[in-house]
Design an enzyme around this catalytic site. Structure first.
Site, PDB file in Angstrom:
ATOM      1  N   ASP A  67       0.819  -1.216   0.000  1.00  0.00           N
ATOM      2  CA  ASP A  67       0.000   0.000   0.000  1.00  0.00           C
ATOM      3  C   ASP A  67       0.851   1.264   0.000  1.00  0.00           C
ATOM      4  O   ASP A  67       2.071   1.217   0.189  1.00  0.00           O
ATOM      5  CB  ASP A  67      -0.957   0.001   1.209  1.00  0.00           C
ATOM      6  N   ASP A 136      -7.360  -2.701  14.467  1.00  0.00           N
ATOM      7  CA  ASP A 136      -8.738  -3.001  14.058  1.00  0.00           C
ATOM      8  C   ASP A 136      -8.819  -4.263  13.195  1.00  0.00           C
ATOM      9  O   ASP A 136      -9.849  -4.542  12.601  1.00  0.00           O
ATOM     10  CB  ASP A 136      -9.364  -1.797  13.329  1.00  0.00           C
ATOM     11  N   HIS A 138      -7.057  -4.955  10.459  1.00  0.00           N
ATOM     12  CA  HIS A 138      -6.844  -4.819   9.012  1.00  0.00           C
ATOM     13  C   HIS A 138      -5.555  -5.482   8.555  1.00  0.00           C
ATOM     14  O   HIS A 138      -4.597  -5.582   9.310  1.00  0.00           O
ATOM     15  CB  HIS A 138      -6.901  -3.350   8.557  1.00  0.00           C
ATOM     16  N   GLU A 143      -9.653  -1.932   5.630  1.00  0.00           N
ATOM     17  CA  GLU A 143     -10.275  -1.581   6.896  1.00  0.00           C
ATOM     18  C   GLU A 143     -11.567  -2.387   7.103  1.00  0.00           C
ATOM     19  O   GLU A 143     -12.083  -2.979   6.143  1.00  0.00           O
ATOM     20  CB  GLU A 143     -10.591  -0.080   6.888  1.00  0.00           C
TER      21      GLU A 143
HETATM   22  C1  F6R Z   1       1.541  -1.481   6.087  1.00  0.00           C
HETATM   23  C2  F6R Z   1       0.240  -2.106   6.245  1.00  0.00           C
HETATM   24  C3  F6R Z   1      -0.525  -2.078   7.503  1.00  0.00           C
HETATM   25  C4  F6R Z   1       0.319  -2.353   8.743  1.00  0.00           C
HETATM   26  C5  F6R Z   1      -0.530  -2.288  10.006  1.00  0.00           C
HETATM   27  C6  F6R Z   1       0.300  -2.454  11.252  1.00  0.00           C
HETATM   28  O1  F6R Z   1       2.071  -1.663   4.790  1.00  0.00           O
HETATM   29  O2  F6R Z   1      -0.204  -2.654   5.283  1.00  0.00           O
HETATM   30  O3  F6R Z   1      -1.562  -3.031   7.436  1.00  0.00           O
HETATM   31  O4  F6R Z   1       0.909  -3.612   8.623  1.00  0.00           O
HETATM   32  O5  F6R Z   1      -1.211  -1.061  10.056  1.00  0.00           O
HETATM   33  O6  F6R Z   1       1.190  -1.397  11.377  1.00  0.00           O
HETATM   34  P1  F6R Z   1       2.340  -1.417  12.474  1.00  0.00           P
HETATM   35  O7  F6R Z   1       3.304  -2.491  12.075  1.00  0.00           O
HETATM   36  O8  F6R Z   1       2.981  -0.059  12.375  1.00  0.00           O
HETATM   37  O9  F6R Z   1       1.704  -1.688  13.788  1.00  0.00           O
END
Ligand code: F6R
Length: 265
Positions: A67, A136, A138, A143
């Site tokens: 992403d 959450d 994801h 989301e």
């Molecule tokens: C990042 C992504 C997100 C993160 C998630 C956790 O490329 O796709 O899904 O993996 O938000 O983020 P952290 O590792 O910062 O807790």
């Protein structure tokens, strides 16, 4: 789902890097799906160390990131392209032309998303997709409420994700509201998924993902439908799992099997 519980974040990173390094050695032209955020940083450091100290060769590896924030240039310090460059790409010998991150400044996002999907297909699909998880539930920026069949597209971030990611931007207002992200369907097509989670803040999302129902309200739970998922968790992230003892027993048996295999040569 294979659930591996390690003592701490450093051990999670080492274990994850070991899986990725084994694939790169076995299949030097493999296609890696990569993630950003706090969680995979230690894994990238360990892979860089393996490159430096043991000559792990990324020269023919291809990568696709999950992403990118909409509106951020690749040179913006909070853009995911910049993150990948600084945390990983510049520390190994990956060919820049083989690295792909969605373009947060595309003029036509629908066309760009379709092209991203096409590029993945042209490279033969993703062999191993590295994933973090949001509080959450994801994966990528899918989301709650995202279709479990979704493909790469634009997505609006939830207030929870904006709050979680404010730590990187200094304030919640500075976090972009939109991201272009691989879909759940895109991720499920990867041949293997490797999801990492560290810290107590991820414990409920992990419980819902591993032991809850498959639901678009927790998009990581769609991984239950995938045939080859490995989760590497630290103790706090695993702390709400009801069947923790069972997962540990399975891993013990797995380790014994592997040791027996090695002994047989
Ligand atoms: C990042 C992504 C997100 C993160 C998630 C956790 O490329 O796709 O899904 O993996 O938000 O983020 P952290 O590792 O910062 O807790």
């Amino acid at each position: 789902m294979r659930v591996i519980v390690e003592s701490d974040a450093a051990a999670v990173s080492r274990r994850a890097a070991k899986f990725i390094a084994a694939l790169v050695r076995r299949q030097p032209t493999c296609v890696l799906g990569l993630a950003t955020g706090g969680t995979p940083q230690g894994t990238y450091q360990e892979l860089a160390r393996l490159h430096r100290d043991e000559g792990l060769d990324f020269s023919r590896v291809v990568s696709f990131n999950l992403d990118e924030y909409v509106g951020l240039a690749p040179t913006h310090p909070q853009s995911y392209r910049y993150f990948m460059q600084e945390s990983f790409f510049r520390h190994v010998n990956i060919d820049a032309r083989n690295t792909h991150v969605p373009d947060g400044r595309a003029l036509d996002f629908e066309a760009h998303a379709q092209q991203y999907e096409r590029q993945i297909a042209e490279r033969g699909g993703i062999d191993l997709q590295l994933l973090g998880i949001g509080t959450d539930g994801h994966i990528a920026f899918n989301e709650p409420g995202s279709s479990l069949g979704s493909r790469t597209r634009l997505k609006m971030l939830t207030p929870e994700t904006l709050a979680d990611n404010a730590r990187f931007f200094g304030s919640i207002e500075a976090v972009p509201r939109l991201a272009v992200t691989m879909g759940v369907g895109t991720i499920l097509e990867s041949r293997q998924c490797l999801l990492l989670a560290v810290g107590e803040s991820k414990a409920q999302a992990i419980r819902d993902t591993v032991e809850g129902p498959v639901t678009a309200q927790v998009t990581a739970s769609a991984l239950q439908l995938h045939r080859d998922v490995i989760m590497v968790l630290d103790e706090p992230a695993a702390s709400k799992l009801a069947r923790l003892g069972y997962y540990r027993e399975v891993e013990k048996a797995q380790a014994e099997l592997e040791a027996a295999g090695r002994a047989r040569g």
